[in-house]
Design a protein around this motif. Structure first.
Motif, PDB file in Angstrom:
ATOM      1  N   THR A   1     -96.260  81.131 -51.039  1.00  0.00           N
ATOM      2  CA  THR A   1     -96.575  81.520 -49.669  1.00  0.00           C
ATOM      3  C   THR A   1     -96.158  80.395 -48.729  1.00  0.00           C
ATOM      4  O   THR A   1     -96.236  79.213 -49.073  1.00  0.00           O
ATOM      5  CB  THR A   1     -98.082  81.814 -49.462  1.00  0.00           C
ATOM      6  N   VAL A   2     -95.700  80.796 -47.556  1.00  0.00           N
ATOM      7  CA  VAL A   2     -95.355  79.858 -46.499  1.00  0.00           C
ATOM      8  C   VAL A   2     -96.110  80.340 -45.274  1.00  0.00           C
ATOM      9  O   VAL A   2     -95.972  81.493 -44.868  1.00  0.00           O
ATOM     10  CB  VAL A   2     -93.830  79.821 -46.248  1.00  0.00           C
ATOM     11  N   SER A   3     -96.939  79.473 -44.687  1.00  0.00           N
ATOM     12  CA  SER A   3     -97.867  79.898 -43.633  1.00  0.00           C
ATOM     13  C   SER A   3     -97.210  80.162 -42.283  1.00  0.00           C
ATOM     14  O   SER A   3     -97.866  80.668 -41.378  1.00  0.00           O
ATOM     15  CB  SER A   3     -98.981  78.863 -43.461  1.00  0.00           C
ATOM     16  N   GLY A   4     -95.941  79.841 -42.123  1.00  0.00           N
ATOM     17  CA  GLY A   4     -95.287  80.075 -40.844  1.00  0.00           C
ATOM     18  C   GLY A   4     -93.862  79.582 -40.855  1.00  0.00           C
ATOM     19  O   GLY A   4     -93.300  79.275 -41.907  1.00  0.00           O
ATOM     20  N   THR A   5     -93.278  79.495 -39.686  1.00  0.00           N
ATOM     21  CA  THR A   5     -91.909  79.016 -39.563  1.00  0.00           C
ATOM     22  C   THR A   5     -91.910  77.610 -38.982  1.00  0.00           C
ATOM     23  O   THR A   5     -92.855  77.197 -38.302  1.00  0.00           O
ATOM     24  CB  THR A   5     -91.081  79.949 -38.647  1.00  0.00           C
ATOM     25  N   LEU A   6     -90.845  76.903 -39.246  1.00  0.00           N
ATOM     26  CA  LEU A   6     -90.661  75.567 -38.700  1.00  0.00           C
ATOM     27  C   LEU A   6     -89.929  75.683 -37.361  1.00  0.00           C
ATOM     28  O   LEU A   6     -89.064  76.548 -37.200  1.00  0.00           O
ATOM     29  CB  LEU A   6     -89.854  74.707 -39.671  1.00  0.00           C
ATOM     30  N   ALA A   7     -90.277  74.834 -36.431  1.00  0.00           N
ATOM     31  CA  ALA A   7     -89.616  74.830 -35.127  1.00  0.00           C
ATOM     32  C   ALA A   7     -88.283  74.095 -35.246  1.00  0.00           C
ATOM     33  O   ALA A   7     -88.165  73.117 -35.978  1.00  0.00           O
ATOM     34  CB  ALA A   7     -90.507  74.152 -34.090  1.00  0.00           C
ATOM     35  N   PRO A   8     -87.251  74.546 -34.519  1.00  0.00           N
ATOM     36  CA  PRO A   8     -85.961  73.851 -34.568  1.00  0.00           C
ATOM     37  C   PRO A   8     -86.036  72.478 -33.899  1.00  0.00           C
ATOM     38  O   PRO A   8     -86.832  72.250 -32.993  1.00  0.00           O
ATOM     39  CB  PRO A   8     -85.012  74.786 -33.811  1.00  0.00           C
ATOM     40  N   ASN A   9     -85.196  71.569 -34.401  1.00  0.00           N
ATOM     41  CA  ASN A   9     -85.046  70.217 -33.837  1.00  0.00           C
ATOM     42  C   ASN A   9     -86.398  69.524 -33.649  1.00  0.00           C
ATOM     43  O   ASN A   9     -86.688  68.963 -32.593  1.00  0.00           O
ATOM     44  CB  ASN A   9     -84.282  70.283 -32.508  1.00  0.00           C
ATOM     45  N   THR A  10     -87.213  69.554 -34.701  1.00  0.00           N
ATOM     46  CA  THR A  10     -88.576  69.024 -34.652  1.00  0.00           C
ATOM     47  C   THR A  10     -88.834  68.129 -35.862  1.00  0.00           C
ATOM     48  O   THR A  10     -88.353  68.394 -36.956  1.00  0.00           O
ATOM     49  CB  THR A  10     -89.594  70.188 -34.631  1.00  0.00           C
ATOM     50  N   SER A  11     -89.623  67.077 -35.653  1.00  0.00           N
ATOM     51  CA  SER A  11     -90.024  66.175 -36.740  1.00  0.00           C
ATOM     52  C   SER A  11     -91.408  66.557 -37.244  1.00  0.00           C
ATOM     53  O   SER A  11     -92.324  66.767 -36.441  1.00  0.00           O
ATOM     54  CB  SER A  11     -90.067  64.722 -36.247  1.00  0.00           C
ATOM     55  N   TYR A  12     -91.565  66.620 -38.560  1.00  0.00           N
ATOM     56  CA  TYR A  12     -92.839  66.921 -39.203  1.00  0.00           C
ATOM     57  C   TYR A  12     -93.195  65.791 -40.155  1.00  0.00           C
ATOM     58  O   TYR A  12     -92.318  65.184 -40.782  1.00  0.00           O
ATOM     59  CB  TYR A  12     -92.744  68.210 -40.027  1.00  0.00           C
ATOM     60  N   THR A  13     -94.482  65.534 -40.281  1.00  0.00           N
ATOM     61  CA  THR A  13     -94.998  64.641 -41.304  1.00  0.00           C
ATOM     62  C   THR A  13     -95.402  65.515 -42.479  1.00  0.00           C
ATOM     63  O   THR A  13     -96.120  66.498 -42.306  1.00  0.00           O
ATOM     64  CB  THR A  13     -96.233  63.866 -40.784  1.00  0.00           C
ATOM     65  N   GLY A  14     -94.908  65.175 -43.667  1.00  0.00           N
ATOM     66  CA  GLY A  14     -95.197  65.983 -44.849  1.00  0.00           C
ATOM     67  C   GLY A  14     -96.103  65.259 -45.813  1.00  0.00           C
ATOM     68  O   GLY A  14     -96.049  64.029 -45.946  1.00  0.00           O
ATOM     69  N   GLU A  15     -96.961  66.033 -46.451  1.00  0.00           N
ATOM     70  CA  GLU A  15     -97.847  65.485 -47.487  1.00  0.00           C
ATOM     71  C   GLU A  15     -98.010  66.531 -48.568  1.00  0.00           C
ATOM     72  O   GLU A  15     -98.258  67.703 -48.285  1.00  0.00           O
ATOM     73  CB  GLU A  15     -99.196  65.113 -46.883  1.00  0.00           C
ATOM     74  N   ILE A  16     -97.862  66.102 -49.821  1.00  0.00           N
ATOM     75  CA  ILE A  16     -97.951  67.032 -50.930  1.00  0.00           C
ATOM     76  C   ILE A  16     -99.248  66.819 -51.693  1.00  0.00           C
ATOM     77  O   ILE A  16     -99.753  65.696 -51.787  1.00  0.00           O
ATOM     78  CB  ILE A  16     -96.720  66.906 -51.850  1.00  0.00           C
ATOM     79  N   GLU A  17     -99.789  67.919 -52.199  1.00  0.00           N
ATOM     80  CA  GLU A  17    -101.033  67.892 -52.972  1.00  0.00           C
ATOM     81  C   GLU A  17    -100.818  68.756 -54.215  1.00  0.00           C
ATOM     82  O   GLU A  17    -100.313  69.867 -54.117  1.00  0.00           O
ATOM     83  CB  GLU A  17    -102.170  68.469 -52.125  1.00  0.00           C
ATOM     84  N   LEU A  18    -101.210  68.224 -55.368  1.00  0.00           N
ATOM     85  CA  LEU A  18    -101.133  68.953 -56.632  1.00  0.00           C
ATOM     86  C   LEU A  18    -102.532  69.111 -57.197  1.00  0.00           C
ATOM     87  O   LEU A  18    -103.302  68.149 -57.235  1.00  0.00           O
ATOM     88  CB  LEU A  18    -100.265  68.204 -57.645  1.00  0.00           C
TER      89      LEU A  18
END
Length: 182
Positions: free
Chosen positions: A68-85
């Motif tokens: 599942t993907v909760s939404g779309t990413l905005a163009p030309n935008t910076s995101y901070t990512g964090e992964i959880e297992l």
């Protein structure tokens, strides 16, 4: 005679339990493989949060996992990512992320995408200055769609050229999400 048979059965059962337990706690330096049932990759830009989730609660070989993907990413935008297992067969869920943080020199995440213009940079390092990938910076390009693949390698060659193939090691997780930038 029945007492002797019962004692023999108890003795044999104790030996079998002890030998299995000794195998589980073997001190040969190898870690027992953890079950990873859930991968959450959260991408945040202010109040905009997009979460990519893979979940397979019965583990490999049972029912297919869900993406599942909760939404779309905005163009030309910076995101901070964090992964959880997580291992959600345990109650409460076991946080496998903590083990990766503790054994950071033995793990590395790799991110590849077919979506146009997306750049992903690992922003956390192990004690030797090699990237881990629990934390990332993701920068989108123009509108478009594609896939984002996340691979977790156990005991990769470090340093490497930034690709999963060059890193070697064994693959603990490999998931691919359909993503959209719009």
């Amino acid at each position: 005679m029945k007492t002797i048979k019962l004692l023999a059965v108890l003795f044999i059962s104790t030996l079998i339990f002890t030998s299995c337990e000794d195998d589980r706690n073997d001190d040969d330096g190898e870690d027992e493989e953890e079950l990873i049932t859930t991968v959450n990759y959260r991408l945040t830009n202010g109040n905009d949060v997009v979460t990519l989730t893979f979940q397979d609660l019965d583990g490999e070989g049972g029912a297919e996992g869900t993406y599942t993907v909760s939404g779309t990413l905005a163009p030309n935008t910076s995101y901070t990512g964090e992964i959880e297992l997580l291992n959600e067969t345990e109650s409460p869920a076991e946080d496998i992320t903590e083990e990766i943080e503790e054994e950071d020199d033995e793990h590395e995440f790799f991110y590849t995408t077919s979506a146009p213009g997306i750049e992903i940079t690992k922003t956390d390092m192990d004690g030797d200055g090699n990237p881990i990938g629990l934390k990332t910076s993701l920068v989108t390009g123009p509108s478009g769609s594609g896939t984002l693949t996340i691979v977790l390698k156990h005991e990769p060659t470090k340093p490497n050229n930034g690709t999963s193939a060059d890193a070697g090691g064994s693959t603990d997780v490999e998931v691919t999400f359909d993503i959209q930038v719009q």
